[in-house]
Design a protein around this motif. Structure first.
Motif, PDB file in Angstrom:
ATOM      1  N   ALA A   1       6.865   2.587  -5.514  1.00 18.31           N
ATOM      2  CA  ALA A   1       5.566   2.787  -4.863  1.00 18.31           C
ATOM      3  C   ALA A   1       5.039   4.177  -5.214  1.00 18.31           C
ATOM      4  CB  ALA A   1       5.714   2.665  -3.352  1.00 18.31           C
TER       5      ALA A   1
ATOM      6  N   TYR B   1       3.985   6.660   0.305  1.00 17.35           N
ATOM      7  CA  TYR B   1       4.240   5.962   1.574  1.00 17.35           C
ATOM      8  C   TYR B   1       3.644   6.823   2.679  1.00 17.35           C
ATOM      9  CZ  TYR B   1       7.036   3.211   4.957  1.00 17.35           C
ATOM     10  OH  TYR B   1       7.460   2.384   5.965  1.00 17.35           O
TER      11      TYR B   1
ATOM     12  N   ALA C   1       4.025  -6.385  -2.864  1.00 20.34           N
ATOM     13  CA  ALA C   1       3.985  -5.339  -3.895  1.00 20.34           C
ATOM     14  C   ALA C   1       4.689  -5.794  -5.168  1.00 20.34           C
ATOM     15  CB  ALA C   1       4.622  -4.057  -3.363  1.00 20.34           C
TER      16      ALA C   1
ATOM     17  N   SER D   1       2.171   2.332   6.715  1.00 18.95           N
ATOM     18  CA  SER D   1       2.954   1.595   7.712  1.00 18.95           C
ATOM     19  C   SER D   1       3.189   2.441   8.951  1.00 18.95           C
ATOM     20  CB  SER D   1       4.301   1.182   7.095  1.00 18.95           C
ATOM     21  OG  SER D   1       5.133   0.575   8.066  1.00 18.95           O
TER      22      SER D   1
ATOM     23  N   PHE E   1       1.727   2.525   0.214  1.00 22.61           N
ATOM     24  CA  PHE E   1       2.084   1.837   1.454  1.00 22.61           C
ATOM     25  C   PHE E   1       1.555   2.631   2.644  1.00 22.61           C
ATOM     26  CE2 PHE E   1       5.525  -0.152  -1.113  1.00 22.61           C
ATOM     27  CZ  PHE E   1       5.221  -1.478  -0.839  1.00 22.61           C
TER      28      PHE E   1
ATOM     29  N   ASP F   1      -0.155  -2.505   3.858  1.00 26.11           N
ATOM     30  CA  ASP F   1       0.695  -2.478   5.049  1.00 26.11           C
ATOM     31  C   ASP F   1       2.006  -3.211   4.723  1.00 26.11           C
ATOM     32  OD1 ASP F   1       1.580  -2.097   7.623  1.00 26.11           O
ATOM     33  OD2 ASP F   1       0.326  -3.675   8.505  1.00 26.11           O
ATOM     34  N   ILE F   2       3.047  -2.978   5.514  1.00 29.09           N
ATOM     35  CA  ILE F   2       4.328  -3.637   5.250  1.00 29.09           C
ATOM     36  C   ILE F   2       4.584  -4.769   6.235  1.00 29.09           C
ATOM     37  CG2 ILE F   2       6.832  -3.348   5.218  1.00 29.09           C
ATOM     38  CD1 ILE F   2       6.459  -0.695   3.915  1.00 29.09           C
TER      39      ILE F   2
ATOM     40  N   TYR G   1      11.108   1.471   6.158  1.00 30.79           N
ATOM     41  CA  TYR G   1      10.935   0.780   4.879  1.00 30.79           C
ATOM     42  C   TYR G   1      10.809   1.743   3.697  1.00 30.79           C
ATOM     43  CZ  TYR G   1       9.859  -3.236   7.851  1.00 30.79           C
ATOM     44  OH  TYR G   1       9.907  -4.239   8.794  1.00 30.79           O
TER      45      TYR G   1
ATOM     46  N   ASP H   1      -4.229  -5.072   5.250  1.00 32.33           N
ATOM     47  CA  ASP H   1      -3.642  -4.697   6.534  1.00 32.33           C
ATOM     48  C   ASP H   1      -4.131  -5.696   7.592  1.00 32.33           C
ATOM     49  OD1 ASP H   1      -3.142  -3.232   9.102  1.00 32.33           O
ATOM     50  OD2 ASP H   1      -2.559  -1.621   7.725  1.00 32.33           O
TER      51      ASP H   1
ATOM     52  N   GLY I   1       4.833  -6.522   3.117  1.00 33.10           N
ATOM     53  CA  GLY I   1       4.236  -5.704   2.064  1.00 33.10           C
ATOM     54  C   GLY I   1       5.123  -5.476   0.853  1.00 33.10           C
ATOM     55  N   LEU I   2       6.437  -5.383   1.059  1.00 29.61           N
ATOM     56  CA  LEU I   2       7.347  -5.168  -0.063  1.00 29.61           C
ATOM     57  C   LEU I   2       7.335  -6.373  -1.004  1.00 29.61           C
ATOM     58  CD1 LEU I   2      10.385  -3.545   1.796  1.00 29.61           C
ATOM     59  CD2 LEU I   2       8.588  -2.388   0.497  1.00 29.61           C
TER      60      LEU I   2
ATOM     61  N   ALA J   1      10.530   0.847  -0.376  1.00 30.08           N
ATOM     62  CA  ALA J   1       9.329   1.196  -1.130  1.00 30.08           C
ATOM     63  C   ALA J   1       9.692   2.030  -2.355  1.00 30.08           C
ATOM     64  CB  ALA J   1       8.360   1.975  -0.234  1.00 30.08           C
TER      65      ALA J   1
END
Length: 239
Positions: A98, A101, A68, A84, A82, A56-57, A89, A7, A64-65, A93
């Motif tokens: 994921a 989230y 990942a 965020s 995640f 974090d995204i 998002y 992050d 972040g995506l 995710a």
């Protein structure tokens, strides 16, 4: 178990690090290795294995995506949570499987701790060693590396994420009972599948997220249970 926090907000990173350390302290457990990173690039460059990643995204450079997806290629089975400040998002995710989230500022301390408990449970399940014997020789494979098990002519073939296949004599019914608690579902008299590797489910077949993009037939006998079980799995372990 190794945990990473990625992050670009140092205050949030410090807060989350404090939550994690307190979690293990209250459980009377030694705190695992926790590493922190302020960018996706620095996380990916680090050669240490990561089992659980709080990610974090919106960060400078790679988002972040993107990070990942690369993490999943480098370490299949990594548990990604995640964190965020934005809800826009969530769909993205979900598409990359994921684990959860969490929305900054909205997620309570209790929710963060609850997700850590779930992630810890998933980690334990994934690192369970599945054991089978061939001519009295034992083979042990981590559950997380098994994509599916196939039954042919009274022999079972364990297909793993590295493209290998391990043969032993056995009954798929017995393995189904053994592996049901570990996210496996029967889709055919000849196939037992790890739901973590399901990419798509069609009417009469499903596609797996392995190197060969394997397509397996779904028997009508197991179709309804497959859909119910998979929906429960998705609801319980995805965003």
């Amino acid at each position: 178990m190794r945990i990473a926090i990625c992050d670009d907000d140092p205050l949030f990173t410090a807060q989350l690090l404090s939550y994690l350390k307190d979690f293990f302290k209250r459980k009377g457990l030694k705190c695992p290795e926790i590493s922190t990173f302020n960018s996706g690039e620095s996380l990916l460059k680090d050669s240490r294995e990561k089992d659980i990643v709080f990610l974090d995204i919106e960060m400078p450079g790679m988002n972040g995506l993107e990070v990942a997806q690369q993490l999943q290629q480098l370490r299949p089975g990594v548990i990604i949570i995640f964190v965020s400040g934005y809800t826009s998002y969530v769909s993205g995710a979900f598409k990359i499987n994921a684990f959860q989230y969490l929305v900054k500022g909205a997620a309570t301390d209790e929710e963060i701790v609850a997700e850590l408990r779930r992630a810890e449970k998933r980690y334990a399940e994934d690192h369970y060693l599945y054991t089978f014997y061939n001519h009295a020789e034992a083979t042990k494979i981590r559950i997380q590396h098994i994509v599916y098990i196939e039954s042919r002519n009274r022999h079972l073939y364990v297909h793993t994420s590295d493209g290998q296949s391990h043969e032993f004599r056995g009954r798929l019914d017995a393995e189904e009972n053994k592996l049901r608690p570990f996210r496996f579902v029967r889709i055919h008299k000849s196939y037992l599948v790890n739901m973590a590797y399901i990419a798509r489910i069609g009417k009469l077949s499903l596609t797996l997220e392995d190197e060969a993009q394997t397509e397996l037939t779904i028997s009508r006998t197991y179709q309804e249970n497959l859909l119910l079980t998979y929906n429960t799995y998705i609801t319980g372990c995805s965003v």
